[in-house]
Design a protein around this motif. Structure first.
Motif, PDB file in Angstrom:
ATOM      1  N   TYR A 127     -74.886 -26.968  29.714  1.00  0.00           N
ATOM      2  CA  TYR A 127     -73.786 -26.026  29.514  1.00  0.00           C
ATOM      3  C   TYR A 127     -74.307 -24.621  29.703  1.00  0.00           C
ATOM      4  CZ  TYR A 127     -71.582 -30.067  27.334  1.00  0.00           C
ATOM      5  OH  TYR A 127     -71.078 -31.310  27.091  1.00  0.00           O
TER       6      TYR A 127
ATOM      7  N   GLU B  69     -80.183 -26.428  28.438  1.00  0.00           N
ATOM      8  CA  GLU B  69     -80.861 -27.718  28.599  1.00  0.00           C
ATOM      9  C   GLU B  69     -79.886 -28.864  28.621  1.00  0.00           C
ATOM     10  OE1 GLU B  69     -84.978 -26.519  26.409  1.00  0.00           O
ATOM     11  OE2 GLU B  69     -83.534 -27.840  25.423  1.00  0.00           O
ATOM     12  N   ALA B  70     -78.800 -28.718  27.869  1.00  0.00           N
ATOM     13  CA  ALA B  70     -77.818 -29.811  27.806  1.00  0.00           C
ATOM     14  C   ALA B  70     -76.815 -29.737  28.937  1.00  0.00           C
ATOM     15  CB  ALA B  70     -77.116 -29.766  26.462  1.00  0.00           C
TER      16      ALA B  70
ATOM     17  N   LEU C 130     -79.651 -29.597  21.710  1.00  0.00           N
ATOM     18  CA  LEU C 130     -78.332 -29.106  21.298  1.00  0.00           C
ATOM     19  C   LEU C 130     -77.777 -29.950  20.153  1.00  0.00           C
ATOM     20  CD1 LEU C 130     -76.006 -27.172  21.729  1.00  0.00           C
ATOM     21  CD2 LEU C 130     -75.108 -28.720  23.459  1.00  0.00           C
TER      22      LEU C 130
ATOM     23  N   LYS D 258     -89.017 -31.458  19.937  1.00  0.00           N
ATOM     24  CA  LYS D 258     -88.395 -30.366  20.672  1.00  0.00           C
ATOM     25  C   LYS D 258     -86.938 -30.240  20.230  1.00  0.00           C
ATOM     26  CE  LYS D 258     -88.182 -28.826  25.420  1.00  0.00           C
ATOM     27  NZ  LYS D 258     -86.753 -28.596  25.398  1.00  0.00           N
TER      28      LYS D 258
ATOM     29  N   LEU E  97     -78.216 -24.878  24.979  1.00  0.00           N
ATOM     30  CA  LEU E  97     -77.010 -25.143  25.756  1.00  0.00           C
ATOM     31  C   LEU E  97     -77.362 -25.396  27.214  1.00  0.00           C
ATOM     32  CD1 LEU E  97     -74.360 -22.639  24.367  1.00  0.00           C
ATOM     33  CD2 LEU E  97     -74.135 -25.113  24.513  1.00  0.00           C
TER      34      LEU E  97
END
Lengths: 175, 444
Positions: A146, A143-144, B92, B89, A141
């Motif tokens: 969020y 990394e994205a 999400l 890797k 999350l």
């Protein structure tokens, strides 16, 4: 056999087709109807959870319980609408909508960290500890962009998944 | 990780089976929903994996979680281009994308290979035009009115008795009378001479089965050498209805393994069939398995016993498919003689859907149709090969029977009709997914 004693009229087929946004052809709807009647052994007009679970392939799917809540007790029209996300004609948006609905179990239009955790729990069972799951989710999350406290809405799902190249198609056997 | 599913990097190898991109999931049952003739390597691979897992899971008794499965190396079915082992890797989108699982579930809802095995097709209406309809009506009159009339009319007069000789129920009733008239004295009075008694009882049972077959106007073609009575042999056949047993019994008196039934069938089981050495089991009792296994073993050792007939599918299937064979019959260490039975559907659908009709209704349906036509092939006795395990042996024999009778094979356990699949199968999927997530997490 031959529960399809209540035959579908052309009017019925068109009504169902309209309800599912024309994602299935008329032949596919007829085929789905005979399948519906085959599953609905006592001709109640809907398929009970027990009858779904008597399909071994469905029963051993990790997400079967979540899907059961969505599909239990649907009449034929809604059953076809439920399956329409899996039609080859369905758009990516419709597929993502379906996935969103699976996550959003209480139907409030938002997916929290808790919901994500629940689905991950269904998928991994006892082979990942709760801490590991939280760690993984938290990590991806972040990394994205969020965080654990963020709520994901449908637009977020669209953003995240539309590049994923979703393959979510089912072939309806038409004889 | 378990040997069976593969070691080290193989979760992703199996995941790669399903599509060119690398989903996190290994789907076991295969993406295609029909029972297809031509399959790609990937699909054969994933179906094989499915079969391995299912075969390993086998029966659902607590005692039977077999761990002894070795199938031929699955890698030979996976071509190199489908195996892309590069773990990427974790993102999400990978976790959010549950589409493979959902597709499997939806595919199972739309069509699954297990329910297909138990579908009895309603016959196509062929009589709805002005020419054929009167003929069909005449046929109904003949079948119901002349061929099947109630047996009470023979009480009225002898001439009626003779006319009823040509009628099915009459034939059946007469047969039962003759049978009991001969069987009861023989069974109770001839105590001392066991050998003679058993010989006579055997012949009587064979005769009674012939009467049954005649009462449905059975036209049965037997191919292959007749079974001989020897110790250390077991017969296995595919199963469509209880009449399979009657058809085979007509030719040779077999001792069969049957589910205990209630009602008049149970009565017949207890009184008559015990004399040919039948063995009973009860599906719902889990400890029953060992008891029956012991009885089977004893029976095959005995010299004078009737040859043992087993239906390894464990349940009635609709004569288009075969479900997985239970390995019990194949680990006795004796010769296994396969028998293939195929009914001709044009005359009557002989599939007994035990969830939909009782045996009496089924028999009545048979007796009110024109004929029961079927082919029976006695195939060459098979022995377990060195290095082969019982499950592989069972699959090999199932292959032979399916090919001979023109049936399609399905990788499911017939007992799933009565019980839910074991949760271990779901756990297997969860394990694969969890491990691949953790592995990808480590990739930086």
């Amino acid at each position: 056999m031959g529960n399809a004693s209540a035959m579908l009229t052309q009017y019925d087929i068109e009504e169902v087709q309209d309800h599912c946004n024309y994602l299935f052809s008329q032949q596919e709807i007829v085929a789905l109807y005979s399948r519906f009647c085959q599953l609905d052994r006592t001709a109640k007009g809907f398929i009970s959870s027990d009858e779904f679970l008597s399909i071994p392939e469905f029963s051993l799917n990790p997400l079967s319980q979540r899907l059961l809540k969505m599909v239990d007790g649907l009449n034929f029209k809604d059953f076809v609408a439920f399956l329409s996300a899996f039609s080859p004609q369905a758009t990516t948006q419709q597929k993502i909508e379906f996935i969103f609905k699976v996550y959003d179990a209480d139907g409030k239009g938002r997916v929290t960290f808790k919901d994500l955790l629940e689905v991950l729990r269904d998928l991994t069972g006892s082979f990942m500890s709760e801490e590991q799951r939280e760690k993984v989710l938290g990590q991806v999350l972040e990394e994205a962009g969020y965080s654990r406290e963020s709520t994901l809405y449908f637009e977020d799902f669209m953003k995240i998944l539309s590049k994923a190249g979703l393959k979510m198609e089912v072939e309806v056997p038409v004889d | 990780m378990n040997q069976r599913v593969g070691t080290d990097s193989s979760p992703l190898r199996f995941a790669a089976c399903e599509s060119a991109s690398i989903p996190l999931f290994a789907t076991f049952i295969g993406a295609r929903r029909r029972a297809p003739p031509a399959r790609t390597h990937r699909q054969i691979g994933s179906q094989l994996v499915g079969r391995r897992i299912l075969a390993a899971m086998g029966g659902l008794d607590s005692s039977s979680m077999e761990t002894d499965l070795d199938r031929p190396n699955i890698e030979e079915y996976l071509t190199t281009e489908t195996i892309r082992e590069v773990p990427k890797k974790l993102h999400l989108s990978d976790l959010l994308d549950i589409s493979p699982t959902l597709t499997e579930a939806a595919g199972a809802i739309v069509d699954d290979s297990f329910t297909r095995c138990f579908k009895s097709n309603s016959p196509e209406p062929w009589n709805w035009n002005i020419y054929l309809f009167p003929l069909w009506c005449l046929g109904v009159v003949v079948r119901y009115g002349i061929l099947f009339p109630a047996s009470f009319s023979w009480l009225v007069s002898l001439s009626n008795l003779i006319s009823c000789m040509f009628c099915r129920v009459g034939v059946l009733a007469l047969g039962w009378i003759v049978f009991f008239a001969a069987f009861l004295p023989v069974h109770f009075l001839i105590r001392g001479h066991d050998k003679w008694r058993r010989k006579i009882e055997r012949k009587l049972v064979e005769m009674m089965c012939s009467v049954f077959v005649a009462s449905w106007t059975g036209v049965i073609k037997y191919h292959g050498p007749r079974p001989s009575r020897r110790p250390q042999q077991v017969f296995v056949a595919n199963h469509t209805s209880m009449i399979d047993f009657i058809i085979l019994e007509q030719m040779t008196a077999f001792a069969v393994i049957m589910q205990k039934h209630p009602g008049w069938v149970g009565f017949i089981q207890k009184t008559i069939l015990e004399s040919v050495g039948c063995i009973w089991f009860n599906r719902t009792e889990s400890k029953d398995r060992e008891v029956v296994a012991t009885k089977i073993r004893e029976h095959t050792q005995g010299v004078d016993n009737n040859p043992l007939l087993i239906f390894p599918e464990g349940t009635c299937v609709n004569n288009h498919y075969t479900v997985m064979f239970k390995k019990g019959a194949f680990e006795l260490g004796c010769a296994v003689c396969p028998v293939a039975i195929k009914y001709n559907k044009i005359f009557v659908d002989a599939f007994w859907n035990s969830k939909k009709q009782s045996f009496t209704t089924h028999l009545a349906q048979l007796m009110t149709s024109w004929a029961v036509v079927c082919d029976v092939w006695y195939l060459e006795p098979q022995y377990i090969r060195p290095g082969e395990i019982p499950i592989e042996f069972a699959e090999r024999v199932r292959d032979m029977i399916s090919v001979r009778a023109g049936l399609k094979k399905v990788p499911w356990d017939g007992y799933l009709k009565y019980f839910r699949p074991s949760p271990k199968l779901t756990e297997r999927k969860q394990q694969i997914f969890a491990e691949s997530v953790l592995k990808r997490l480590e990739e930086k």
